[in-house]
Scaffold this motif. Structure first.
Motif, PDB file in Angstrom:
ATOM      1  N   UNK A  50       0.823  -1.205   0.000  1.00  0.00           N
ATOM      2  CA  UNK A  50       0.000   0.000   0.000  1.00  0.00           C
ATOM      3  C   UNK A  50       0.859   1.259   0.000  1.00  0.00           C
ATOM      4  N   UNK A  51       2.040   1.158   0.537  1.00  0.00           N
ATOM      5  CA  UNK A  51       2.950   2.288   0.539  1.00  0.00           C
ATOM      6  C   UNK A  51       2.654   3.300   1.632  1.00  0.00           C
ATOM      7  N   UNK A  52       3.572   4.253   1.736  1.00  0.00           N
ATOM      8  CA  UNK A  52       3.458   5.289   2.755  1.00  0.00           C
ATOM      9  C   UNK A  52       2.206   6.138   2.561  1.00  0.00           C
ATOM     10  N   UNK A  53       1.771   6.279   1.319  1.00  0.00           N
ATOM     11  CA  UNK A  53       0.587   7.099   1.047  1.00  0.00           C
ATOM     12  C   UNK A  53      -0.624   6.588   1.822  1.00  0.00           C
ATOM     13  N   UNK A  54      -0.820   5.284   1.863  1.00  0.00           N
ATOM     14  CA  UNK A  54      -1.964   4.712   2.578  1.00  0.00           C
ATOM     15  C   UNK A  54      -1.704   4.727   4.081  1.00  0.00           C
ATOM     16  N   UNK A  55      -0.511   4.259   4.499  1.00  0.00           N
ATOM     17  CA  UNK A  55      -0.186   4.222   5.927  1.00  0.00           C
ATOM     18  C   UNK A  55      -0.225   5.626   6.519  1.00  0.00           C
TER      19      UNK A  55
END
Length: 90
Positions: A50-55
């Motif tokens: 999901x990457x940092x964008x989602x987290x």
């Protein structure tokens, strides 16, 4: 992709027996890093796809030394100020 011998030099400081979780902003670079590490023989590799964008969009999750803005609250306050201005002219 660069030759594996070059990549092996790049990742030489990463212990092969460690659990490694790759991540980036959107998951694309993390996918590449995951594939490189697997090609180099690392066995215990995972990807946070999901990457940092989602987290980073989930404000209750922990993030060290980061400043977060809850834009939902900001937008709600802006709307309330606009509504006050509209009601003051009535």
């Amino acid at each position: 992709m660069h030759p594996l011998s070059d990549l092996d030099l790049l990742y030489r400081g990463v212990p092969e027996d460690s659990r490694i979780i790759t991540y980036c902003q959107t998951g694309q670079r993390a996918s590449y890093t995951y594939l490189v590490l697997r090609a180099l023989g690392y066995k215990n590799v995972a990807i946070y796809d999901d990457g940092w964008r989602v987290y980073g969009s989930n404000l209750p999750l922990a993030a060290e030394d980061e400043t977060w803005f809850d834009f939902t609250k900001v937008n709600n306050v802006l709307q309330a100020v606009k509504d006050l201005g509209k009601n003051a002219h009535k």
